[in-house]
Design a protein around this motif. Structure first.
Motif, PDB file in Angstrom:
ATOM      1  N   MET A   1      78.113 -14.954 103.023  1.00  0.00           N
ATOM      2  CA  MET A   1      77.385 -13.994 103.886  1.00  0.00           C
ATOM      3  C   MET A   1      75.922 -14.011 103.496  1.00  0.00           C
ATOM      4  N   PRO A   2      75.054 -14.271 104.421  1.00  0.00           N
ATOM      5  CA  PRO A   2      73.624 -14.336 104.072  1.00  0.00           C
ATOM      6  C   PRO A   2      73.119 -12.959 103.669  1.00  0.00           C
ATOM      7  N   ALA A   3      72.208 -12.930 102.676  1.00  0.00           N
ATOM      8  CA  ALA A   3      71.632 -11.675 102.155  1.00  0.00           C
ATOM      9  C   ALA A   3      70.593 -11.142 103.118  1.00  0.00           C
ATOM     10  N   ASN A   4      70.409  -9.823 103.086  1.00  0.00           N
ATOM     11  CA  ASN A   4      69.375  -9.192 103.893  1.00  0.00           C
ATOM     12  C   ASN A   4      68.015  -9.550 103.317  1.00  0.00           C
ATOM     13  N   ARG A   5      67.070  -9.906 104.185  1.00  0.00           N
ATOM     14  CA  ARG A   5      65.725 -10.287 103.783  1.00  0.00           C
ATOM     15  C   ARG A   5      64.715  -9.630 104.710  1.00  0.00           C
ATOM     16  N   CYS A   6      63.511  -9.453 104.176  1.00  0.00           N
ATOM     17  CA  CYS A   6      62.440  -8.856 104.972  1.00  0.00           C
ATOM     18  C   CYS A   6      61.862  -9.923 105.879  1.00  0.00           C
ATOM     19  N   PRO A   7      61.790  -9.671 107.207  1.00  0.00           N
ATOM     20  CA  PRO A   7      61.263 -10.678 108.127  1.00  0.00           C
ATOM     21  C   PRO A   7      59.743 -10.649 108.242  1.00  0.00           C
ATOM     22  N   ASN A   8      59.034  -9.710 107.542  1.00  0.00           N
ATOM     23  CA  ASN A   8      57.569  -9.585 107.662  1.00  0.00           C
ATOM     24  C   ASN A   8      56.918 -10.561 106.694  1.00  0.00           C
ATOM     25  N   PRO A   9      56.245 -11.639 107.210  1.00  0.00           N
ATOM     26  CA  PRO A   9      55.665 -12.641 106.298  1.00  0.00           C
ATOM     27  C   PRO A   9      54.514 -12.083 105.473  1.00  0.00           C
ATOM     28  N   SER A  10      53.880 -11.011 105.907  1.00  0.00           N
ATOM     29  CA  SER A  10      52.773 -10.468 105.107  1.00  0.00           C
ATOM     30  C   SER A  10      53.257  -9.462 104.087  1.00  0.00           C
ATOM     31  N   CYS A  11      54.562  -9.218 104.017  1.00  0.00           N
ATOM     32  CA  CYS A  11      55.119  -8.258 103.060  1.00  0.00           C
ATOM     33  C   CYS A  11      55.391  -8.958 101.745  1.00  0.00           C
ATOM     34  N   GLU A  12      55.285  -8.183 100.678  1.00  0.00           N
ATOM     35  CA  GLU A  12      55.538  -8.744  99.338  1.00  0.00           C
ATOM     36  C   GLU A  12      56.999  -9.146  99.177  1.00  0.00           C
ATOM     37  N   TYR A  13      57.907  -8.496  99.941  1.00  0.00           N
ATOM     38  CA  TYR A  13      59.336  -8.804  99.862  1.00  0.00           C
ATOM     39  C   TYR A  13      59.773  -9.780 100.959  1.00  0.00           C
ATOM     40  N   PHE A  14      58.781 -10.477 101.566  1.00  0.00           N
ATOM     41  CA  PHE A  14      59.131 -11.395 102.644  1.00  0.00           C
ATOM     42  C   PHE A  14      60.106 -12.463 102.138  1.00  0.00           C
ATOM     43  N   ASN A  15      61.222 -12.587 102.888  1.00  0.00           N
ATOM     44  CA  ASN A  15      62.231 -13.611 102.642  1.00  0.00           C
ATOM     45  C   ASN A  15      62.826 -13.502 101.250  1.00  0.00           C
ATOM     46  N   ARG A  16      62.764 -12.277 100.712  1.00  0.00           N
ATOM     47  CA  ARG A  16      63.411 -12.068  99.409  1.00  0.00           C
ATOM     48  C   ARG A  16      64.706 -11.306  99.648  1.00  0.00           C
ATOM     49  N   ALA A  17      65.700 -11.619  98.789  1.00  0.00           N
ATOM     50  CA  ALA A  17      67.010 -11.004  98.958  1.00  0.00           C
ATOM     51  C   ALA A  17      66.918  -9.524  98.681  1.00  0.00           C
ATOM     52  N   LEU A  18      67.459  -8.783  99.617  1.00  0.00           N
ATOM     53  CA  LEU A  18      67.495  -7.330  99.486  1.00  0.00           C
ATOM     54  C   LEU A  18      68.951  -6.892  99.396  1.00  0.00           C
ATOM     55  N   PRO A  19      69.217  -5.701  99.004  1.00  0.00           N
ATOM     56  CA  PRO A  19      70.606  -5.221  98.963  1.00  0.00           C
ATOM     57  C   PRO A  19      71.236  -5.325 100.352  1.00  0.00           C
ATOM     58  N   ASN A  20      72.555  -5.595 100.345  1.00  0.00           N
ATOM     59  CA  ASN A  20      73.242  -5.784 101.615  1.00  0.00           C
ATOM     60  C   ASN A  20      73.241  -4.525 102.475  1.00  0.00           C
ATOM     61  N   ASN A  21      73.173  -3.344 101.834  1.00  0.00           N
ATOM     62  CA  ASN A  21      73.191  -2.107 102.604  1.00  0.00           C
ATOM     63  C   ASN A  21      71.803  -1.635 103.022  1.00  0.00           C
ATOM     64  N   ALA A  22      70.753  -2.415 102.720  1.00  0.00           N
ATOM     65  CA  ALA A  22      69.383  -2.028 103.081  1.00  0.00           C
ATOM     66  C   ALA A  22      69.167  -2.200 104.561  1.00  0.00           C
ATOM     67  N   LYS A  23      68.659  -1.210 105.220  1.00  0.00           N
ATOM     68  CA  LYS A  23      68.370  -1.236 106.635  1.00  0.00           C
ATOM     69  C   LYS A  23      66.913  -1.599 106.920  1.00  0.00           C
ATOM     70  N   VAL A  24      66.022  -1.182 106.024  1.00  0.00           N
ATOM     71  CA  VAL A  24      64.590  -1.465 106.185  1.00  0.00           C
ATOM     72  C   VAL A  24      64.063  -1.990 104.873  1.00  0.00           C
ATOM     73  N   CYS A  25      62.932  -2.659 104.934  1.00  0.00           N
ATOM     74  CA  CYS A  25      62.282  -3.185 103.727  1.00  0.00           C
ATOM     75  C   CYS A  25      61.728  -2.013 102.929  1.00  0.00           C
ATOM     76  N   PRO A  26      61.987  -1.930 101.638  1.00  0.00           N
ATOM     77  CA  PRO A  26      61.467  -0.800 100.852  1.00  0.00           C
ATOM     78  C   PRO A  26      59.952  -0.831 100.705  1.00  0.00           C
ATOM     79  N   TRP A  27      59.296  -1.920 101.081  1.00  0.00           N
ATOM     80  CA  TRP A  27      57.839  -1.976 100.923  1.00  0.00           C
ATOM     81  C   TRP A  27      57.104  -1.723 102.224  1.00  0.00           C
TER      82      TRP A  27
END
Length: 217
Positions: A1-27
């Motif tokens: 199952m692919p991990a949740n990632r931030c789709p915003n390329p200008s975000c510090e968490y861009f394309n980084r694995a986030l918790p599976n239950n995360a709905k929005v980027c914490p940054w």
């Protein structure tokens, strides 16, 4: 199952694995989803949240604004008019009342002058003049009229004044003459009061022609 990632390329968490239950980027608060290689065709400007603020899902409070047609309607309380004619009292000028001396209920003793010839002269009342009556009409005679005694020319029309003084408890005599008065052979100063005592010697003029003895009874 692919991990949740931030789709915003200008975000510090861009394309980084986030918790599976995360709905929005914490940054950047961008909704997240399972992304392997996300490339945003159009870079979005980064959203910089304030350090002191945290993301909130609550809507901002609504401030009440008064409609333009609603105007405040304040009315001052109505007071009954004051009738100052019943409040103001005109100031009355102060009129001091002079003190009135009330002598005791008892009467003053009687004053009697006995001439060297034995003739007696009584004072009627508690005060009056000693002298001779005037020949001019309309002038009242003195209270002790010495008209008719020997050498009466020595006596003036208003030779002396005698009055009972309640404060001194005695009769007082004042010289008003031109020929003078001698009390017990002492010359009196005109205008000054002297006390008369029972048995005093009273002489009018300096020639020793008009002499009296004072009796107070």
């Amino acid at each position: 199952m692919p991990a949740n990632r931030c789709p915003n390329p200008s975000c510090e968490y861009f394309n980084r694995a986030l918790p599976n239950n995360a709905k929005v980027c914490p940054w950047c608060s961008t909704p997240v989803g399972p992304v392997n290689n996300v490339v945003s065709p159009t870079p979005q400007p980064p959203i910089q949240p304030q350090p002191s603020q945290q993301p909130s899902n609550q809507p901002p409070p609504v401030q009440y604004q008064r409609p333009p047609t609603e105007q405040p309607n304040y009315q001052a309380p109505q007071q009954a008019p004051v009738d100052y004619s019943t409040v103001y009292q005109p100031r009355v000028a102060y009129q001091p009342t002079p003190p009135v001396y009330t002598p005791p209920s008892q009467r003053a003793p009687a004053l009697k002058l006995i001439h060297s010839t034995g003739r007696e002269f009584h004072l009627v009342g508690e005060g009056g003049y000693i002298g001779r009556r005037s020949q001019s009409p309309g002038i009242a005679p003195p209270e002790i009229d010495l008209t008719g005694i020997p050498s009466e020319g020595i006596v003036s029309r208003r030779h002396a004044r005698v009055d009972w003084d309640w404060s001194q408890n005695a009769y007082m005599i004042v010289d008003m003459s031109t020929n003078g008065i001698y009390l017990n052979n002492n010359s009196l100063t005109p205008g000054m009061q002297y006390r008369l005592l029972n048995g005093d010697s009273l002489r009018f003029g300096q020639d020793n022609l008009v002499n009296f003895t004072v009796y107070i009874v």
